[in-house]
Design an enzyme around this catalytic site. Sequence first.
Site, short mmCIF file in Angstrom:
data_model
loop_
_atom_site.label_atom_id
_atom_site.label_comp_id
_atom_site.label_asym_id
_atom_site.label_seq_id
_atom_site.Cartn_x
_atom_site.Cartn_y
_atom_site.Cartn_z
N ASP A 67 0.80 -1.22 0.00
CA ASP A 67 0.00 0.00 0.00
C ASP A 67 0.84 1.27 0.00
OD1 ASP A 67 0.95 -0.44 2.56
OD2 ASP A 67 -1.02 -0.73 3.48
N GLU A 143 -9.75 -1.45 5.31
CA GLU A 143 -10.40 -1.06 6.55
C GLU A 143 -11.71 -1.83 6.74
OE1 GLU A 143 -8.70 0.36 8.56
OE2 GLU A 143 -7.89 2.30 7.99
C1 GLP Z 1 -0.66 0.53 8.52
C2 GLP Z 1 -0.35 -0.33 7.30
C3 GLP Z 1 -0.56 -1.79 7.61
C4 GLP Z 1 0.12 -2.17 8.91
C5 GLP Z 1 -0.47 -1.36 10.03
C6 GLP Z 1 0.10 -1.71 11.39
O1 GLP Z 1 -2.00 0.83 8.67
N1 GLP Z 1 -1.14 0.03 6.17
O2 GLP Z 1 -0.05 -2.56 6.53
O3 GLP Z 1 -0.04 -3.53 9.15
O4 GLP Z 1 -0.18 0.00 9.75
O5 GLP Z 1 1.25 -0.95 11.67
P1 GLP Z 1 2.26 -1.24 12.84
O6 GLP Z 1 3.06 -2.42 12.43
O7 GLP Z 1 3.11 -0.02 12.93
O8 GLP Z 1 1.45 -1.48 14.05
#
Ligand code: GLP
Length: 261
Positions: A67, A143
Amino acid sequence: MEVIIKTDKEELSKEAAQIVKAALQRKPNLVLGLATGSTPVGTYQELIRMHKEEGLDFSKVVTFNLDEYVGLPPSHEQSYNYFMYDNLFNHINVNPQNIHIPNGVVPDLDAHCEWYERQIQKAGGIDIQILGIGSDGHIAFNEPGASLASRTHVEGLAESTIKDNARFFEREEDVPRFAITMGVATILEARHCILLANGENKADAVAKCVEGPITSQITSSALQMHPKATIIIDEPAASKLERRKHYKWVYENKRKLYSAQ
Ligand code: GLP
């Protein structure tokens, strides 16, 4: 689903990196799906170490990121493009021509999403997809409410995700409100999905992903439909799993079973 519970983030990062390493040794032109966020950083550090100390070769690897924020140019410090170069690509011998990350500043977003899907197809599909999980149970930026049949598309970010990701920006208002994301169906086509999670703040999301009903309200729950999904988590992230003892038992004993063969 295979659930692997490790004591801490370091251990889970090593486990994930080992799986990637083994796959890369079997297939040097591995198609690797990558994720951003703080969770996979330890895995990337371990892969960098394997490259530097053990000569793990990424020269033929093809990568696809999940993404990217809409509106942030690749050079922006909070773009996922910047993140990937900073945390992985600048430190391994991946061919820049083999790197694919959605571009959040193209004039025609929908055409770009279709192009991205075609690139994945052309590469022969993704062999291993690394995933994190949002506190709302999302994978990539799918989402709650995103179709489980979705392909790469533009998604509006949930209020909770904007709050979660605000820590990387100066002000919450600066967090982009839209992102380009691989769809749930795109992710499910990867041959092996590896979801990583650490910390107590992910425990709820992990429990819903693994043991809850399959629902578009928790897009990670779609992984229950995947023939090869591995969930690698630490103890705090596993704390709300009802069957965690069973998962641990299976993990330990499956190893013995296979090593005895
Ligand atoms: C973002 C990304 C996700 C990721 C999530 C969790 O929203 N789009 O791909 O899994 O964050 O992030 P973190 O690993 O910092 O908790």
